[in-house]
Design an enzyme around this catalytic site. Structure first.
Site, mmCIF file in Angstrom:
data_model
loop_
_atom_site.group_PDB
_atom_site.id
_atom_site.type_symbol
_atom_site.label_atom_id
_atom_site.label_comp_id
_atom_site.label_asym_id
_atom_site.label_seq_id
_atom_site.Cartn_x
_atom_site.Cartn_y
_atom_site.Cartn_z
ATOM 1 N N SER A 159 -5.167 25.898 -85.897
ATOM 2 C CA SER A 159 -6.149 26.508 -86.790
ATOM 3 C C SER A 159 -5.476 27.028 -88.051
ATOM 4 O O SER A 159 -4.481 27.747 -87.976
ATOM 5 C CB SER A 159 -6.832 27.661 -86.058
ATOM 6 N N CYS A 198 -13.501 44.712 -77.525
ATOM 7 C CA CYS A 198 -14.587 45.390 -78.235
ATOM 8 C C CYS A 198 -15.559 44.382 -78.846
ATOM 9 O O CYS A 198 -16.716 44.685 -79.082
ATOM 10 C CB CYS A 198 -14.056 46.315 -79.323
HETATM 11 C C1 LIG Z 1 -7.504 32.346 -82.980
HETATM 12 C C2 LIG Z 1 -7.330 31.532 -81.763
HETATM 13 C C3 LIG Z 1 -8.250 30.525 -81.417
HETATM 14 C C4 LIG Z 1 -9.502 30.288 -82.205
HETATM 15 O O1 LIG Z 1 -9.250 29.715 -83.453
HETATM 16 P P1 LIG Z 1 -10.409 29.718 -84.549
HETATM 17 O O2 LIG Z 1 -9.889 28.863 -85.625
HETATM 18 O O3 LIG Z 1 -10.578 31.138 -84.956
HETATM 19 O O4 LIG Z 1 -11.624 29.147 -83.897
HETATM 20 C C5 LIG Z 1 -8.004 29.773 -80.298
HETATM 21 N N1 LIG Z 1 -6.911 29.971 -79.542
HETATM 22 C C6 LIG Z 1 -6.002 30.921 -79.831
HETATM 23 C C7 LIG Z 1 -4.795 31.082 -78.965
HETATM 24 C C8 LIG Z 1 -6.179 31.735 -80.950
HETATM 25 O O5 LIG Z 1 -5.286 32.683 -81.227
#
Ligand SMILES: *Cc1c(COP(=O)(O)O)cnc(C)c1O
Length: 402
Positions: free
Chosen positions: A202, A328
């Site tokens: 991501s 939360c």
């Molecule tokens: C942030 C995160 C996600 C989700 O990613 P997004 O792009 O926010 O949908 C999935 N897995 C882990 C381990 C993350 O830290």
């Protein structure tokens, strides 16, 4: 006096790097063409999307044709897990393996497949948050379709033995996916050498934009389409590309993976300073996650006798952004499933704090955070009935003094 923000929640998201933003801007302005169009204005967009795909592939050690752009980590996790399950179900493979402490994008995808009749094994993790290749081997069955194990945990930072797990999966001919959202840019990744068949990443976790991510899916494996429509992303995820986002992701991953040892050393120094300082300065503190097999920027500490929310509010009053061990987001006050998975009692999990450093942070900020916590923790404990019980000897502490 204007309070300067000290942002120590880089596991939640990161600021977009200046170079990334500058690279993106032309794709909102002069290069606005649709990559699917034939004229030259559009060809700049097409070329930029393909250049970014090449950068993601270079960062992972795969081929550009194995990279698919998605809307982020959650989307990649959902697509890969549900896609592999649905693809292999007709051949009788309806068993999936994961861990108890994955991100909710993985756990909730698994839960949704359970409702469809799939069977899921949730491997426990040890007190440091580690799962072993041997545990995976022991859980494999002739009907196992997929193993999905996160590369590094987003709350406690523990890094899993991914190459060993991948080897076990491949020896058994089982598809191996890893959620590497926290790992990209923090550790060196080579999907081929590590036997990884699919990986989620991501952009916003490594100083790229939000709402853009990628799925690496090994060639030769055609998962069911994520979105039906046009021919974008090899026909698997239709819809006009988020060109500026893709360009930003490409630039961000290029920067994030350019010099990992140097970057990791800087983050590790801040991380270890905070852990050492707070554990020495305050009694009844525990480090959560593995002491060395952990993300370079991750600090996760439990403080006996207090609530995470109180720490977050007092830190916020000092301009410091952090995160606690309570979910939360869900509106519930249940402690995080990750902290419970490593065996913390509820009371200790409630007093947990996560500080995650990023490339833009400085040692001065790490020191300021320690100074703040050295006054905040005793202040909160002085107001806490839980702490009073411990101090007066009415209730034993869960944690050792030091
Ligand atoms: C942030 C995160 C996600 C989700 O990613 P997004 O792009 O926010 O949908 C999935 N897995 C882990 C381990 C993350 O830290």
């Amino acid at each position: 006096m204007v309070l300067k923000t000290i942002y120590l929640d880089n596991a939640a998201t990161t600021p977009v790097a200046e170079d990334v933003l500058n690279e993106m801007l032309p794709y909102f302005k002069e290069h606005y063409g649709n990559p699917s169009s034939i004229y030259s204005v559009a060809q700049a967009s097409r070329a930029a999307v393909e250049a970014a795909r090449g950068k993601v592939a270079a960062a992972l050690g795969c081929e550009p044709a194995e990279v698919f752009f998605t809307a982020g980590g959650s989307e990649s996790d959902n697509w890969i897990i549900k896609g592999v399950a649905h693809k292999l179900a007709p051949s009788g493979k309806k068993h999936l393996i994961t861990t108890a402490f994955e991100h909710h994008a993985v756990l909730h995808s698994m839960a949704s497949l359970e409702k469809e009749g799939f069977e899921v094994t949730y491997l426990p993790v040890d007190a440091d948050g580690l799962v072993t290749a041997e545990q995976v081997r022991a859980a494999l069955r002739p009907d196992t379709a997929l193993v999905s194990i996160m590369y590094a945990n987003n709350e406690i930072g523990t890094i899993e033995p991914i190459a060993e797990i991948g080897e076990v999966c491949h020896a058994a001919g089982v598809f191996f996916h890893t959620d590497a959202v926290q790992a990209v840019g923090a550790v060196e990744i080579d999907v081929k050498a590590q036997h990884i068949d699919a990986l989620s990443l991501s952009g916003h976790k490594f100083n790229g934009p939000k709402g853009i991510g990628a799925a690496y899916i090994k060639k030769g494996v055609r998962l069911p389409n994520l979105i039906d429509g046009g021919g974008q992303e090899g026909g698997r995820r239709a819809g006009t590309e988020n060109v500026a986002g893709i360009v930003g992701l490409g630039k961000a991953i290029e920067i994030a993976t350019a010099d990992i040892p140097h970057k990791a050393a800087k983050l590790t120094e801040m991380r270890d300073y905070v852990i050492k300082t707070l554990c020495a300065a305050l009694p009844y503190v525990k480090l959560n996650g593995h002491p060395t097999k952990r993300l370079p920027g991750n600090v996760n500490l439990s403080f006996e006798g207090i609530e995470g929310e109180g720490m977050l509010l007092l830190l916020d009053a000092k301009g410091i952004c952090a995160s606690s061990g309570s979910a939360c987001t869900s509106g519930s006050l249940d402690p995080s499933h990750v902290l419970l998975a490593i065996g913390l009692p509820h009371a200790v999990a409630h007093g947990s704090l996560r500080l995650t450093f990023g490339v833009q942070n400085t040692m001065e900020e790490a020191k300021a955070a320690c100074e703040a916590l050295e006054t905040i923790i005793p202040r909160l404990r002085a107001m806490s009935p839980m702490w009073e019980d411990i101090e007066k000897g009415r209730v034993p502490a869960h944690l050792p003094v030091h």
